[in-house]
Design a protein around this motif. Structure first.
Motif, mmCIF file in Angstrom:
data_model
loop_
_atom_site.group_PDB
_atom_site.id
_atom_site.type_symbol
_atom_site.label_atom_id
_atom_site.label_comp_id
_atom_site.label_asym_id
_atom_site.label_seq_id
_atom_site.Cartn_x
_atom_site.Cartn_y
_atom_site.Cartn_z
ATOM 1 N N HIS A 17 7.674 -87.339 -80.600
ATOM 2 C CA HIS A 17 8.301 -88.550 -81.118
ATOM 3 C C HIS A 17 7.290 -89.676 -81.319
ATOM 4 C CE1 HIS A 17 12.348 -87.052 -81.293
ATOM 5 N NE2 HIS A 17 12.079 -86.387 -80.188
ATOM 6 N N LEU A 18 6.224 -89.653 -80.534
ATOM 7 C CA LEU A 18 5.154 -90.629 -80.754
ATOM 8 C C LEU A 18 4.532 -90.424 -82.129
ATOM 9 C CD1 LEU A 18 3.347 -90.799 -77.314
ATOM 10 C CD2 LEU A 18 4.254 -92.733 -78.591
ATOM 11 N N SER A 19 4.392 -89.154 -82.501
ATOM 12 C CA SER A 19 3.798 -88.896 -83.804
ATOM 13 C C SER A 19 4.748 -89.341 -84.916
ATOM 14 C CB SER A 19 3.376 -87.427 -83.899
ATOM 15 O OG SER A 19 3.977 -86.796 -84.972
ATOM 16 N N ALA A 42 12.535 -93.054 -83.441
ATOM 17 C CA ALA A 42 11.500 -92.474 -82.578
ATOM 18 C C ALA A 42 11.342 -93.308 -81.309
ATOM 19 C CB ALA A 42 10.182 -92.370 -83.335
ATOM 20 N N ALA A 43 11.276 -94.641 -81.485
ATOM 21 C CA ALA A 43 11.096 -95.517 -80.325
ATOM 22 C C ALA A 43 12.279 -95.372 -79.375
ATOM 23 C CB ALA A 43 10.955 -96.970 -80.781
ATOM 24 N N HIS A 44 13.451 -95.265 -79.978
ATOM 25 C CA HIS A 44 14.651 -95.167 -79.162
ATOM 26 C C HIS A 44 14.665 -93.861 -78.369
ATOM 27 C CE1 HIS A 44 18.531 -96.786 -78.127
ATOM 28 N NE2 HIS A 44 19.010 -95.548 -78.181
ATOM 29 N N THR A 45 14.263 -92.783 -79.037
ATOM 30 C CA THR A 45 14.236 -91.485 -78.358
ATOM 31 C C THR A 45 13.220 -91.489 -77.225
ATOM 32 O OG1 THR A 45 14.762 -90.480 -80.473
ATOM 33 C CG2 THR A 45 14.046 -89.004 -78.726
ATOM 34 N N LYS A 47 12.254 -93.988 -75.558
ATOM 35 C CA LYS A 47 12.809 -94.798 -74.476
ATOM 36 C C LYS A 47 13.809 -93.978 -73.666
ATOM 37 C CE LYS A 47 15.742 -98.336 -75.102
ATOM 38 N NZ LYS A 47 16.212 -99.675 -75.475
ATOM 39 N N GLY A 48 14.659 -93.251 -74.393
ATOM 40 C CA GLY A 48 15.670 -92.449 -73.718
ATOM 41 C C GLY A 48 15.042 -91.390 -72.822
ATOM 42 N N LEU A 49 14.005 -90.725 -73.349
ATOM 43 C CA LEU A 49 13.327 -89.683 -72.571
ATOM 44 C C LEU A 49 12.722 -90.281 -71.303
ATOM 45 C CD1 LEU A 49 11.457 -87.847 -75.478
ATOM 46 C CD2 LEU A 49 13.202 -86.835 -74.007
ATOM 47 N N ALA A 50 12.087 -91.449 -71.473
ATOM 48 C CA ALA A 50 11.430 -92.084 -70.330
ATOM 49 C C ALA A 50 12.470 -92.511 -69.299
ATOM 50 C CB ALA A 50 10.605 -93.287 -70.792
ATOM 51 N N ALA A 51 13.581 -93.068 -69.791
ATOM 52 C CA ALA A 51 14.618 -93.530 -68.874
ATOM 53 C C ALA A 51 15.193 -92.353 -68.095
ATOM 54 C CB ALA A 51 15.714 -94.259 -69.639
ATOM 55 N N ALA A 52 15.351 -91.215 -68.778
ATOM 56 C CA ALA A 52 15.905 -90.041 -68.118
ATOM 57 C C ALA A 52 14.996 -89.568 -66.993
ATOM 58 C CB ALA A 52 16.122 -88.918 -69.131
ATOM 59 N N MET A 53 13.692 -89.810 -67.168
ATOM 60 C CA MET A 53 12.745 -89.399 -66.138
ATOM 61 C C MET A 53 12.530 -90.513 -65.112
ATOM 62 S SD MET A 53 11.659 -86.308 -66.747
ATOM 63 C CE MET A 53 10.071 -86.129 -65.928
ATOM 64 N N GLY A 54 13.095 -91.687 -65.380
ATOM 65 C CA GLY A 54 12.888 -92.810 -64.481
ATOM 66 C C GLY A 54 11.547 -93.498 -64.681
ATOM 67 N N TYR A 55 10.929 -93.293 -65.840
ATOM 68 C CA TYR A 55 9.637 -93.919 -66.106
ATOM 69 C C TYR A 55 9.879 -95.296 -66.714
ATOM 70 C CZ TYR A 55 7.715 -89.209 -65.525
ATOM 71 O OH TYR A 55 7.363 -87.989 -65.054
ATOM 72 N N GLN A 56 10.116 -96.261 -65.835
ATOM 73 C CA GLN A 56 10.521 -97.581 -66.311
ATOM 74 C C GLN A 56 9.451 -98.259 -67.159
ATOM 75 O OE1 GLN A 56 13.424 -98.670 -66.436
ATOM 76 N NE2 GLN A 56 14.196 -96.967 -65.235
ATOM 77 N N ASN A 57 8.196 -98.034 -66.811
ATOM 78 C CA ASN A 57 7.141 -98.736 -67.544
ATOM 79 C C ASN A 57 7.147 -98.327 -69.013
ATOM 80 O OD1 ASN A 57 6.365 -96.151 -66.906
ATOM 81 N ND2 ASN A 57 4.198 -96.643 -66.709
ATOM 82 N N VAL A 58 7.305 -97.028 -69.247
ATOM 83 C CA VAL A 58 7.337 -96.537 -70.621
ATOM 84 C C VAL A 58 8.580 -97.071 -71.323
ATOM 85 C CG1 VAL A 58 7.399 -94.487 -72.084
ATOM 86 C CG2 VAL A 58 6.102 -94.455 -69.950
ATOM 87 N N ALA A 59 9.704 -97.000 -70.625
ATOM 88 C CA ALA A 59 10.953 -97.447 -71.226
ATOM 89 C C ALA A 59 10.869 -98.917 -71.630
ATOM 90 C CB ALA A 59 12.110 -97.218 -70.259
ATOM 91 N N SER A 60 10.249 -99.747 -70.769
ATOM 92 C CA SER A 60 10.244 -101.166 -71.112
ATOM 93 C C SER A 60 9.257 -101.457 -72.245
ATOM 94 C CB SER A 60 9.977 -102.028 -69.883
ATOM 95 O OG SER A 60 8.727 -101.712 -69.345
ATOM 96 N N LEU A 61 8.177 -100.678 -72.311
ATOM 97 C CA LEU A 61 7.268 -100.812 -73.456
ATOM 98 C C LEU A 61 8.002 -100.500 -74.761
ATOM 99 C CD1 LEU A 61 3.881 -99.240 -72.335
ATOM 100 C CD2 LEU A 61 4.202 -101.471 -73.372
ATOM 101 N N HIS A 63 11.051 -100.828 -75.270
ATOM 102 C CA HIS A 63 11.986 -101.901 -75.519
ATOM 103 C C HIS A 63 11.299 -103.039 -76.288
ATOM 104 C CE1 HIS A 63 15.913 -103.502 -74.642
ATOM 105 N NE2 HIS A 63 15.321 -104.681 -74.594
ATOM 106 N N THR A 64 10.100 -103.374 -75.845
ATOM 107 C CA THR A 64 9.343 -104.434 -76.512
ATOM 108 C C THR A 64 9.076 -104.048 -77.964
ATOM 109 O OG1 THR A 64 8.208 -104.523 -74.404
ATOM 110 C CG2 THR A 64 7.413 -105.986 -76.132
ATOM 111 N N LEU A 65 8.714 -102.779 -78.154
ATOM 112 C CA LEU A 65 8.413 -102.322 -79.509
ATOM 113 C C LEU A 65 9.667 -102.391 -80.380
ATOM 114 C CD1 LEU A 65 5.957 -99.500 -80.182
ATOM 115 C CD2 LEU A 65 7.913 -99.727 -81.662
ATOM 116 N N GLU A 66 10.803 -101.987 -79.793
ATOM 117 C CA GLU A 66 12.059 -102.066 -80.539
ATOM 118 C C GLU A 66 12.373 -103.508 -80.932
ATOM 119 O OE1 GLU A 66 15.273 -98.764 -79.452
ATOM 120 O OE2 GLU A 66 14.518 -99.811 -77.685
ATOM 121 N N ASP A 67 12.095 -104.437 -80.002
ATOM 122 C CA ASP A 67 12.313 -105.850 -80.301
ATOM 123 C C ASP A 67 11.523 -106.269 -81.539
ATOM 124 O OD1 ASP A 67 14.003 -106.142 -78.231
ATOM 125 O OD2 ASP A 67 12.597 -107.183 -76.898
ATOM 126 N N ARG A 68 10.252 -105.826 -81.563
ATOM 127 C CA ARG A 68 9.396 -106.193 -82.681
ATOM 128 C C ARG A 68 9.948 -105.594 -83.978
ATOM 129 N NH1 ARG A 68 7.414 -108.778 -80.400
ATOM 130 N NH2 ARG A 68 5.319 -108.546 -79.612
#
Lengths: 601, 107
Positions: A17-19, A42-45, A47-61, A63-68
């Motif tokens: 999804h990064l690609s 892609a950003a949303h997915t 985020k979802g993957l990171a949240a499912a793993m509990g990787y908050q740092n990735v998820a919040s990043l 989020h910032t990208l989605e904001d932009r």
């Protein structure tokens, strides 16, 4: 360790999804329709993957990208190069965060980390971590990580445990209460309220992170219903080397089978294994096939960055991204393609002012095309730049004593041959992009090691085109078995267009080379016997090979027939045996060398 | 040690309702004062800190007790938590750390 298996899946999907995210962002820059949506998805997915793993740092990043991205959609931010740069660097940061989170708070020494990873591959089922298996009714494990300077961590863990117990749903834990393992695992039942638990765990203090991870040792109890089961088996990710082993096994099996069949002669009509083997081969080949886009996707970014760093402008067009090839081949060809693309940008394309002065559009064209051709794939890298400066190549070659000084009027083939000598480079300065001594010779060697061939055409002021032909798969090749000087050799059919008998041929000398006529056209004839140091004059057939503009006929003593072969990689030093590209075992069990027909053209 | 802790608490705006010097005294004083928060040493003369916690929590299950411990008293701290202590702080006391624990417990 259970975590690591899941983390492998997580990182694989996140990378995909990064690609896509990168493609979306670059699409935005070009104004491609739907690019914004693609980036959003892609950003949303991710985020979802990171949240499912509990990787908050990735998820919040994310989020910032989605904001932009939202700002862009709502017209709050204008689309310009600066914004694209910002989005790309955010996506890079996201990638780094995902990768480092994936690696986790790892042991300091790399050896342990490596052992950890190896275990993850070699022993995916057994749980070799010191933590015992979670109880059967657990479906999720909460991994509680403490701040680095937490005093009396085991006691802090007791508070976490007590707080979690009050919320409920904890069916097991690790380690024992008076043991400090550096972290705390709480195994949770399906009924556990994860949000409430996380809150309770964090209020214990000194908690750096809480990660919820699925328990892997026992599958979660499924609610009855077939739909879910189908979902569960829809995708299986398998380490590639397993697939390679399987493919090689099947390939060897089919060669053995062919040998048996030949030995049994006429009784071959009762061959039942043949069709099954053929089907197996088709299936395994299919499994290994991936669209070239999997690897090509990243080139958009690479080309963009490379163009910017040298101040050039070009439209980059990719065609045939859906063409499927063996993943092993795709992996191996990426580096050579990167090299060719960089060369085109660095040395081929001119800066806008120069282009304008010579009557060209300011923006150049760079094209990467994949195309299926018979049982091979043809990849073209073309630019509309300045073309190869022949004078400079010849001067340099003369300097290196590869040719006599004053030589002029060389063909593209000869030019390319000179340029692909080890260490040959005409780049006047070492730039960031190329000219670091990794030259065309490496590209040529790689292509040849894959059983492929490469050629170049270049016209001054119009541009340069590289054409690479590769077999679709590495594991099994169709080959022509020939005999020269009493020895048998194999020629991969990848480059062979036809075979002709020598009896009807009138050879004729042209430009100092022997040629034969083929449908009114004269093509160079090479007597393999003379290349191999055997007697010549009793050739009965010629094998015609072709790549792009290059065609050559190889005269052989005898044409034995068509066979399926398993190609073994060939460890001869690069350049020592230009004629041979690999080795194989023929159907009758005899080893044979594989001839690269285009190497003698 | 006790005075130092009292100073930290007072500086943070808390009123120190009482100070006990033994475990048994602590239990008696809790009944009389029923404070919002108790800080208790793990090691105390006569009745130890852990027994005092057990005693207080038996009568007042919502009691907020924060244990004061030294490094190396891991198993005692765990026992105190199992006995009903809410949190613990580690000597030497740092005002910031003490207030963190207090806020967690009262939060």
């Amino acid at each position: 360790l259970q975590r690591s298996r899941h983390a492998d899946l997580y990182i694989a999907e996140t990378r995909e999804h990064l690609s896509l995210l990168g493609r979306g962002i670059l699409g935005l820059e070009r104004g491609t329709e739907g690019a914004l949506d693609e980036a959003f998805r892609a950003a949303h997915t991710i985020k979802g993957l990171a949240a499912a793993m509990g990787y908050q740092n990735v998820a919040s990043l994310c989020h910032t990208l989605e904001d932009r991205l939202t700002d862009v959609r709502d017209g709050q931010r204008a689309m310009d190069a600066a914004l694209i740069d910002e989005l790309l660097s955010m996506s890079d940061a996201l990638g780094e965060a995902a990768e480092s989170t994936f690696r986790g708070p790892q042991p300091e020494d790399a050896g342990a980390a490596q052992a950890f990873q190896q275990e993850a591959v070699s022993a995916p089922v057994s749980d070799s971590c010191s933590a015992p298996a979670p109880p059967p009714n657990a479906t999720v494990t909460a991994r509680v990580l403490f701040e680095p300077d937490t005093p009396i961590r085991a006691a802090r863990a007791s508070i976490v445990r007590r707080n979690a117990d009050r919320v409920g749903g904890v069916v097991g834990s690790w380690p024992e209460p008076d043991v400090d393992a550096g972290e705390l695992l709480l195994h949770l039942s399906p009924a556990a309220d994860l949000l409430a638990l996380e809150k309770a765990i964090r209020t214990a203090g000194h908690v750096a992170d809480v990660r919820f991870e699925p328990c892997m040792t026992r599958p979660p109890e499924r609610s009855p219903g077939r739909a879910e089961e189908v979902e569960a088996v829809a995708w299986v990710r398998v380490p590639r080397d397993r697939l390679d082993d399987l493919a090689e096994g099947i390939a060897e099996l089919s060669v053995f089978h062919e040998r048996e069949r030949l030995a049994n002669g006429e009784r071959a009509t009762s061959d039942r294994a043949g069709p099954v083997l053929a089907e197996l081969q088709r299936v395994i080949l299919d499994l290994r096939m991936v669209p070239v886009s999997v690897a090509f996707e990243r080139f958009h970014r690479l080309v963009r960055d490379a163009l910017r760093s040298v101040g050039k402008e070009a439209d980059f067009v990719m065609e045939g991204a859906g063409i499927a090839v063996d993943q092993a081949i795709l992996d191996a060809i990426v580096d050579p393609l990167v090299h060719l693309l960089r060369n085109a940008i660095d040395h081929g394309l001119e800066v806008p002012d120069v282009r304008e002065a010579s009557g060209k559009p300011r923006r150049g064209k760079l094209r990467l095309e994949a195309r299926r051709e018979r049982s091979s794939v043809r990849i073209t890298v073309a630019d509309d730049g300045a073309g190869i400066a022949r004078d400079r190549v010849l001067a340099r070659a003369a300097q290196a004593k590869l040719i006599e000084a004053g030589t002029t009027g060389v063909s593209d083939e000869e030019l390319f041959r000179l340029m692909s000598q080890p260490g040959f480079s005409t780049a006047e300065s070492v730039t960031e992009l190329s000219g670091r001594g990794v030259g065309l010779d490496v590209v040529v060697a790689r292509v040849r090691s894959l059983g492929g061939a490469i050629e170049m055409t270049s016209t001054e002021r119009e541009g340069t085109t590289f054409t690479i032909r590769l077999p679709i798969t590495l594991s099994l090749a169709h080959a022509l078995r020939i005999r020269v000087g009493g020895e048998d050799y194999a020629i991969a059919l990848t480059h062979v267009t036809e075979a002709v008998t020598m009896q009807d041929q009138q050879t004729e000398r042209q430009d100092g080379r022997e040629t034969i006529a083929l449908r009114g056209e004269r093509i160079a004839l090479v007597r393999l016997g003379s290349v191999l140091g055997a007697r010549t004059g009793n050739e009965t057939a010629a094998v015609v090979a072709e790549l792009g503009e290059r065609r050559v006929a190889l005269a052989v003593d005898e044409l034995i027939g068509h066979e399926k072969i398993v190609v073994k990689s060939f460890d001869a030093a690069v350049g020592t045996l230009p004629l041979f590209s690999g080795a194989t075992i023929l159907a009758d069990g005899r080893p044979a060398l594989l001839i690269d027909p285009l190497s003698v053209a | 040690m006790r005075t130092m802790l009292a100073e930290i608490m007072e500086q943070a705006g808390f009123e120190v309702a009482g100070q006990a010097s033994t475990g048994a005294e602590a239990v008696r004083m809790y009944r009389d004062l029923q404070p919002d928060l108790v800080t208790m040493d793990i090691i105390m003369p006569d009745m130890g800190g852990i027994d005092a916690v057990r005693e207080i929590v038996r009568e007042y299950p919502d009691a907020n007790i924060v244990m004061c411990s030294a490094m190396g008293q891991q198993s005692l701290v765990i026992e105190a938590i199992q006995a009903g202590a809410r949190d613990f702080i580690v000597k030497p006391f740092q005002p910031g750390r003490v207030m963190e624990a207090v806020q967690r417990v009262l939060g």
